[in-house]
Scaffold this motif. Structure first.
Motif, PDB file in Angstrom:
ATOM      1  N   HIS A 236      86.940  76.861 -72.014  1.00 36.60           N
ATOM      2  CA  HIS A 236      87.334  75.756 -71.142  1.00 36.60           C
ATOM      3  C   HIS A 236      88.852  75.623 -71.118  1.00 36.60           C
ATOM      4  O   HIS A 236      89.500  75.694 -72.168  1.00 36.60           O
ATOM      5  CB  HIS A 236      86.755  74.433 -71.662  1.00 36.60           C
ATOM      6  CG  HIS A 236      85.287  74.279 -71.449  1.00 36.60           C
ATOM      7  ND1 HIS A 236      84.509  73.416 -72.203  1.00 36.60           N
ATOM      8  CD2 HIS A 236      84.444  74.857 -70.565  1.00 36.60           C
ATOM      9  CE1 HIS A 236      83.251  73.470 -71.788  1.00 36.60           C
ATOM     10  NE2 HIS A 236      83.185  74.342 -70.799  1.00 36.60           N
ATOM     11  N   ARG A 239      92.283  73.186 -65.110  1.00 35.44           N
ATOM     12  CA  ARG A 239      92.237  74.034 -63.919  1.00 35.44           C
ATOM     13  C   ARG A 239      93.603  74.603 -63.571  1.00 35.44           C
ATOM     14  O   ARG A 239      93.723  75.765 -63.157  1.00 35.44           O
ATOM     15  CB  ARG A 239      91.678  73.241 -62.733  1.00 35.44           C
ATOM     16  CG  ARG A 239      91.638  74.036 -61.437  1.00 35.44           C
ATOM     17  CD  ARG A 239      90.790  73.350 -60.394  1.00 35.44           C
ATOM     18  NE  ARG A 239      89.385  73.361 -60.758  1.00 35.44           N
ATOM     19  CZ  ARG A 239      88.565  74.375 -60.471  1.00 35.44           C
ATOM     20  NH1 ARG A 239      89.018  75.451 -59.860  1.00 35.44           N
ATOM     21  NH2 ARG A 239      87.303  74.320 -60.831  1.00 35.44           N
ATOM     22  N   ARG A 370      78.753  80.222 -58.288  1.00 36.39           N
ATOM     23  CA  ARG A 370      79.329  79.130 -59.078  1.00 36.39           C
ATOM     24  C   ARG A 370      80.665  79.527 -59.707  1.00 36.39           C
ATOM     25  O   ARG A 370      81.124  78.910 -60.658  1.00 36.39           O
ATOM     26  CB  ARG A 370      78.331  78.728 -60.172  1.00 36.39           C
ATOM     27  CG  ARG A 370      76.990  78.239 -59.631  1.00 36.39           C
ATOM     28  CD  ARG A 370      75.996  77.962 -60.741  1.00 36.39           C
ATOM     29  NE  ARG A 370      76.459  76.922 -61.645  1.00 36.39           N
ATOM     30  CZ  ARG A 370      75.840  76.586 -62.774  1.00 36.39           C
ATOM     31  NH1 ARG A 370      74.708  77.211 -63.116  1.00 36.39           N
ATOM     32  NH2 ARG A 370      76.323  75.638 -63.553  1.00 36.39           N
ATOM     33  N   GLU A 372      83.772  79.104 -59.099  1.00 32.70           N
ATOM     34  CA  GLU A 372      84.828  78.103 -59.281  1.00 32.70           C
ATOM     35  C   GLU A 372      84.502  77.086 -60.371  1.00 32.70           C
ATOM     36  O   GLU A 372      85.394  76.371 -60.826  1.00 32.70           O
ATOM     37  CB  GLU A 372      85.120  77.401 -57.960  1.00 32.70           C
ATOM     38  CG  GLU A 372      85.775  78.298 -56.917  1.00 32.70           C
ATOM     39  CD  GLU A 372      87.091  78.906 -57.406  1.00 32.70           C
ATOM     40  OE1 GLU A 372      87.886  78.179 -58.031  1.00 32.70           O
ATOM     41  OE2 GLU A 372      87.321  80.104 -57.167  1.00 32.70           O
ATOM     42  N   GLU A 373      83.230  77.010 -60.788  1.00 28.67           N
ATOM     43  CA  GLU A 373      82.872  76.122 -61.897  1.00 28.67           C
ATOM     44  C   GLU A 373      83.273  76.708 -63.241  1.00 28.67           C
ATOM     45  O   GLU A 373      83.418  75.968 -64.226  1.00 28.67           O
ATOM     46  CB  GLU A 373      81.355  75.882 -61.928  1.00 28.67           C
ATOM     47  CG  GLU A 373      80.803  75.053 -60.804  1.00 28.67           C
ATOM     48  CD  GLU A 373      79.309  74.851 -60.961  1.00 28.67           C
ATOM     49  OE1 GLU A 373      78.796  74.965 -62.098  1.00 28.67           O
ATOM     50  OE2 GLU A 373      78.639  74.586 -59.954  1.00 28.67           O
ATOM     51  N   GLY A 376      85.253  75.128 -66.284  1.00 30.79           N
ATOM     52  CA  GLY A 376      85.252  73.681 -66.177  1.00 30.79           C
ATOM     53  C   GLY A 376      84.150  73.047 -66.998  1.00 30.79           C
ATOM     54  O   GLY A 376      83.376  73.726 -67.687  1.00 30.79           O
ATOM     55  N   LEU A 378      81.241  71.897 -66.407  1.00 35.65           N
ATOM     56  CA  LEU A 378      79.843  72.211 -66.143  1.00 35.65           C
ATOM     57  C   LEU A 378      79.475  73.633 -66.526  1.00 35.65           C
ATOM     58  O   LEU A 378      78.378  74.095 -66.224  1.00 35.65           O
ATOM     59  CB  LEU A 378      79.521  71.968 -64.667  1.00 35.65           C
ATOM     60  CG  LEU A 378      79.745  70.535 -64.172  1.00 35.65           C
ATOM     61  CD1 LEU A 378      79.336  70.408 -62.714  1.00 35.65           C
ATOM     62  CD2 LEU A 378      78.985  69.528 -65.026  1.00 35.65           C
ATOM     63  N   SER A 379      80.382  74.340 -67.160  1.00 36.56           N
ATOM     64  CA  SER A 379      80.113  75.713 -67.595  1.00 36.56           C
ATOM     65  C   SER A 379      80.206  75.812 -69.112  1.00 36.56           C
ATOM     66  O   SER A 379      80.859  75.001 -69.760  1.00 36.56           O
ATOM     67  CB  SER A 379      81.106  76.686 -66.954  1.00 36.56           C
ATOM     68  OG  SER A 379      82.412  76.461 -67.461  1.00 36.56           O
ATOM     69  N   ASP A 731      72.631  64.247 -62.319  1.00 37.72           N
ATOM     70  CA  ASP A 731      73.715  64.646 -61.432  1.00 37.72           C
ATOM     71  C   ASP A 731      74.280  63.534 -60.563  1.00 37.72           C
ATOM     72  O   ASP A 731      75.111  63.801 -59.688  1.00 37.72           O
ATOM     73  CB  ASP A 731      73.252  65.801 -60.529  1.00 37.72           C
ATOM     74  CG  ASP A 731      72.039  65.441 -59.679  1.00 37.72           C
ATOM     75  OD1 ASP A 731      71.526  64.306 -59.819  1.00 37.72           O
ATOM     76  OD2 ASP A 731      71.614  66.287 -58.881  1.00 37.72           O
TER      77      ASP A 731
END
Length: 769
Positions: A236, A239, A370, A372-373, A376, A378-379, A731
Motif C-alpha cells: 500500500h 496514490r 481493477r 487502478e485499485e 489502495g 481495497l487491495s 459497500d
C-alpha cells in the motif's frame, strides 16, 4: 544487583542517629550512544539504492554513505525467526522460532515462544539505564496470545521495552492497521481519506516517544527498535507516490535485473567476477507476457517501489528529529531487512492475498479491470515472482528458502559522528548474521552480556560481534563469524570458512519441479559453492569436491543437534491437523460485547464454511432511525457484517473482496427492544441458504453461493461488536459505522464440527509471514 529491601545506611531511634541511603539506579556507561535499529520487512538484497536499485531511497542511501554496508550479511529466510535472532543473539531454533509461531509444533526448537534464558537486547539495555522503545511490527508472540485476553509476557513491554506502538503478526493493512499501544488495542488516529498511512504513523509515534523522553531527561540514552511494515504485502502506498513510478518498470524484470546487476558491480556491492544467477524456469521471461500481464506486473512493482520510497521518507523524518534533538552525533543507526524478497504473490501477482489463501486466485482479466485499485485500501497486493527474483539480484531463490536469495540481506551501520568522520561509504564483505547484531550493539555501547536477567541464568550467545569491521582498517580484517547453519521448513544450508552447502526441500508443489514434499530428507540433493568466490551460487562444485561436501553436511548435523533444529519436519499440514493445545473450554456459543476490542480471527468463533447463527438483542432509540454495525468480522478485503442501514436490517458476506452476497430485509427496524438473527446452513458444497429473522419472524431469505472456506482476511482484522474496523465489509457505508443503539446481547452459535482444510490453512499462514 541490589536486593529490594537491602539498605546500606543506618537506622537509629530518631533522625539524629540515622544515616539515609538510596538504592543505586541503573546507569549506562559514560558516553554510551543511543541505538536505533531499523528493521525493514521483505526488502531484498537489491532493492535499496545503495545496494544497486534504481528505486528512490535517499535517506537510507545517506546513512550508508556516512557508514558501512555489509554485503555478506545473512538472516534466517523468514521474519519472526530473524527478529528473534536480532534481539537475542541466539540462533532461531534455540529461541523456539524454528518457524513462525503460527506453525508451532511440540518440540523445543518450534514452540514459538522465546525462553527467558535468551534475554532480549531491550532487557539488557533497560537494565543498564537505557530508555527502550519498540515501534512497528512485533511478530514475536504466539498467535493465541495476541489478543486482549492473552498474557502480555511475550509482548514488547514484557520483554524489556518501556513503550510500544505497532502491530502483532506478519502483516497488517497499511491504511487501516490493527494496532496496539503498549498493552492494548487502538484504532488508527486518522483514515486513508484523511491521508493516513502506517509508515508515517510509526514515524510520528517514534518522534513522540523520543520527544517525551527528552522533555524530561536530556542525557538518558535510548534504544529504538523501529520495525516498518514496509515492504511486506499489502504493498500500500499513497496514490501520488505510486504515480511517481508510473512507467518506471516498463522494461520488465529481466532487463531491470541486468541493469541492477551492473550497478551492483559498479558500486562494489558485489565483487568483480560475481555472476548473475540464471532466471529459474518457473519464472516466465518478460517478453513472453501478454500486454495485460505486463501492465499488471508494472503496476504491482510501481506500488512496491512507492511503498519503499514513501517509507524511506518517513524514516528520514525520524532521523531528522534525532538530529534536531542534537542526538545524531551520539547515535548508532543500524538498518537491516528480515529476509529476502517475497514470492508470496505467486507467479502472476495478486490483488488480494486472501484469494491465494483460499485457493481462488484472481485471474488476469479481473486484476486488469481493477488495475487502478492496486496499491489502495481495497487491495491486498503483492507482486509476481519475476520481481521477487529481480529484488534478490544477483542471487537464487527467495524468502523462506536458504539459498542466498532468501538469506542474504542489506545491513547498514552508521556510527556516532566521532567514529565515522573519516570513513565514508565503507563496504564490508566479511560474513555476518542476524545473531551478530546483539553482541555488536553491546560492543558499541560498552556493556557486557549479563549472566542473569531478572534472576534467570542466561544461555550462551551464538553471535559474534562485527564491531571490528566498523573502522577504516576493518575492510582487511579476516572474518570472525566462521560457521553458520541454516534451516527453514526443511531446506538446509551451512556456511563454513568461505564454503556453503545447501539443499532445497519443498513445502508444497510451488514450482512444478517434480520434487515431492514427502520425499525423505536423506534423498535431498546437496549443492556445494565456494561462496568466497561465487557469491551468487552459480557453480555447483558438489561433484568436484565430494569429500568437502560430506564434511560440511556432517557439520550441519552437528550444528543442528547443538541448536535444537531437530527433528527435521516440513509437514506443515501436521501443524494444522494437530495444533498447539487450546486450553480454553470448548464451546459452540461465543458472546461479544459492544465497543470491545477486536477479537483476532485465530481465537474468535470459527465460521468458515460452517453452519451458524448470529443472534443480537438490541434496544433501538426512538430517534434517529436505527443505524450501524451490530457485529462483524474483517474488512473490505474479506469478512462478514450484520448491520442496519437507514433502519433496514442487512447481512453482507464479503468473499475476499471478490464478491459480496447481501441478505436484506424490507421492513424497518423500529424503536424498542428487538432480537435480530441471521442463520446460515452450509450445504456441503461450499455455499448454502441464509435467513434473516426479526423477533422470530423471517424478514429476508437468500443464498450464499460460496462461503469463505479458510480465512476471511489476511490483515489481522477480527470480530468487532457495535462497529467495524474498516475499510467496510459492505459497500455503501464507511467504518466504523458505530451502532446508535444499545446491544444488549450478541452471540454467535455454531452447529456441526469446524472442518479444517489443512491445505487452505497452510496457504493462509504462509501467505502472511
Amino acid at each position: 544487583m541490589v536486593a529490594e529491601r537491602e539498605f546500606h545506611g543506618r537506622i537509629g531511634n530518631d533522625w539524629r542517629e540515622s544515616e539515609p541511603w538510596w538504592p543505586p539506579v541503573p546507569s549506562p556507561p559514560t558516553g554510551a550512544p543511543n541505538v536505533v535499529v531499523i528493521v525493514l520487512d521483505d526488502v531484498g538484497f537489491a532493492q535499496l539504492g545503495c545496494y544497486g536499485s534504481d528505486m528512490t531511497t535517499p535517506v537510507l542511501d545517506g546513512v550508508a554513505a556516512e557508514g558501512f554496508r555489509l554485503t555478506n550479511f545473512h538472516t534466517t529466510a523468514l521474519c519472526s525467526p530473524t527478529r528473534v535472532c536480532l534481539l537475542t543473539g541466539r540462533n532461531h531454533h534455540r529461541s523456539g522460532m524454528g518457524r513462525v509461531a503460527d506453525l508451532a509444533i511440540g518440540f523445543p526448537g518450534y514452540w514459538g515462544t522465546p525462553p527467558r534464558e535468551n534475554g532480549y537486547l531491550s532487557e539488557i539495555l533497560q537494565a543498564n539505564g537505557y530508555a527502550t522503545y519498540a515501534i512497528g511490527k512485533w511478530h514475536l508472540s504466539p498467535e493465541d496470545e495476541t489478543n486482549m485476553a492473552g498474557p502480555r509476557t511475550t509482548w514488547p513491554l514484557g520483554r524489556g521495552f518501556d513503550r510500544w506502538y505497532g502491530f502483532h503478526g506478519g502483516e497488517t493493512h497499511q491504511f487501516m492497521p490493527a494496532l496496539c499501544h503498549d498493552n492494548h488495542t487502538v484504532r488508527p488516529p486518522r483514515t486513508a481519506e484523511d491521508g493516513y498511512h502506517l509508515s508515517a504513523d510509526l514515524a510520528d509515534h517514534a518522534i513522540e516517544f523520543l520527544g517525551d523522553l527528552r522533555a524530561v531527561d536530556v542525557d538518558k540514552p535510548y534504544f529504538l527498535y523501529f520495525c516498518t511494515g514496509a515492504c511486506h504485502s499489502p504493498h500500500h502506498a499513497p496514490r501520488e507516490w505510486i504515480e511517481r513510478y508510473r512507467g518506471h518498470f516498463a522494461q520488465g524484470w529481466d532487463q531491470w535485473r541486468e541493469e541492477t546487476y551492473a550497478r551492483q558491480l559498479e558500486l562494489g556491492v558485489i565483487p568483480e567476477g560475481t555472476a548473475l544467477s540464471p532466471r529459474p524456469p518457473w519464472v516466465p521471461a518478460w517478453d513472453t507476457l501478454s500486454d495485460r500481464e505486463r501492465a499488471l506486473a508494472e503496476r504491482f512493482m510501481e506500488c512496491f517501489a512507492a511503498y519503499l520510497s514513501y517509507t524511506d521518507e518517513q524514516i528520514g523524518r525520524l532521523l531528522t528529529f534525532i538530529a534536531d534533538l542534537e542526538d545524531v552525533d551520539n547515535t548508532v543507526v543500524m538498518v537491516v531487512s528480515d529476509n529476502g524478497a517475497s514470492s508470496e504473490g505467486g507467479k502472476a501477482g495478486t490483488i488480494n492475498e486472501g484469494r491465494l489463501s483460499n485457493f481462488d486466485a484472481s485471474g488476469v482479466g479481473e486484476m486488469y479491470r481493477r488495475l487502478e485499485e492496486i496499491g489502495g485500501p481495497l487491495s491486498h497486493n503483492n507482486y509476481p515472482w519475476g520481481w521477487t527474483m529481480a529484488g534478490n539480484t544477483p542471487f537464487r531463490r527467495w524468502k523462506r528458502e536458504v539459498h542466498e536469495g532468501g538469506i542474504a540481506d542489506p545491513c547498514i551501520v552508521r556510527l556516532p559522528k566521532g567514529a565515522r568522520s573519516t570513513i565514508g561509504d565503507g563496504v564490508r564483505r566479511q560474513f555476518a548474521h542476524a545473531i551478530d547484531v546483539l553482541p555488536t550493539v553491546l560492543d558499541l555501547v560498552g556493556v557486557q552480556a549479563p549472566e542473569t536477567i531478572g534472576g534467570i541464568a542466561q544461555s550462551r550467545l551464538d553471535g559474534t560481534s562485527f564491531a571490528y569491521l566498523l573502522s577504516e582498517e576493518g575492510a582487511d580484517e579476516p572474518g570472525r563469524h566462521v560457521t553458520q547453519h541454516f534451516e527453514m521448513l526443511g531446506s538446509r544450508a551451512i556456511y563454513h570458512d568461505g564454503w556453503k552447502a545447501v539443499t532445497f526441500h519443498p513445502v508444497g508443489p510451488l514450482y512444478d519441479d517434480g520434487l515431492s514434499i514427502n520425499a525423505p530428507f536423506e534423498d535431498d540433493v546437496w549443492e556445494l559453492y565456494h561462496v568466497d568466490e561465487d557469491l551468487s551460487e552459480v557453480k555447483d562444485l558438489a561433484s568436484v569436491y565430494p569429500e568437502r561436501l560430506a564434511e560440511l553436511v556432517e557439520r550441519w548435523w552437528d550444528e543442528a543437534r547443538r541448536n535444537d533444529v531437530l527433528p527435521l519436519d516440513n509437514r506443515v499440514m501436521e501443524a494444522i491437523a494437530h495444533p498447539k493445545p487450546d486450553h480454553r473450554r470448548p464451546r459452540d456459543t461465543f458472546r461479544y460485547f459492544q465497543g470491545g476490542a477486536p477479537v483476532p480471527e485465530s481465537v474468535a468463533v470459527r465460521l468458515c464454511n460452517r453452519s451458524h447463527t448470529i443472534s443480537v438483542t438490541v434496544d433501538v432509540p426512538v430517534a434517529p432511525v436505527a443505524s450501524g454495525v451490530l457485529i462483524a468480522l474483517g474488512c473490505a478485503l474479506g469478512g462478514w457484517s450484520l448491520h442496519v442501514v437507514d433502519g433496514q436490517l442487512r447481512y453482507v458476506h464479503n468473499l475476499y473482496g471478490r464478491t459480496r452476497h447481501a441478505i436484506e430485509a424490507n421492513e424497518l427496524l423500529g424503536s424498542g427492544r428487538h432480537t435480530v438473527e441471521f442463520a446460515f446452513e452450509a450445504d456441503g458444497r461450499g455455499g448454502g441458504p441464509a435467513v434473516l429473522h426479526l423477533d422470530g419472524k423471517v424478514v429476508a431469505e437468500g443464498s450464499i453461493d460460496r462461503f469463505t472456506p479458510a480465512v476471511f482476511n489476511e490483515v489481522g482484522i477480527g470480530v468487532t461488536c457495535g462497529y467495524e474496523w474498516g475499510p467496510a465489509v459492505g459497500d455503501d457505508y464507511s467504518a466504523p459505522f458505530a451502532f446508535n443503539g444499545t446491544i444488549v446481547r450478541a452471540e454467535v452459535t455454531t452447529s456441526g464440527p469446524a472442518v479444517l482444510n489443512p491445505a487452505l490453512e497452510i496457504a493462509a499462514i504462509l501467505a502472511k509471514q
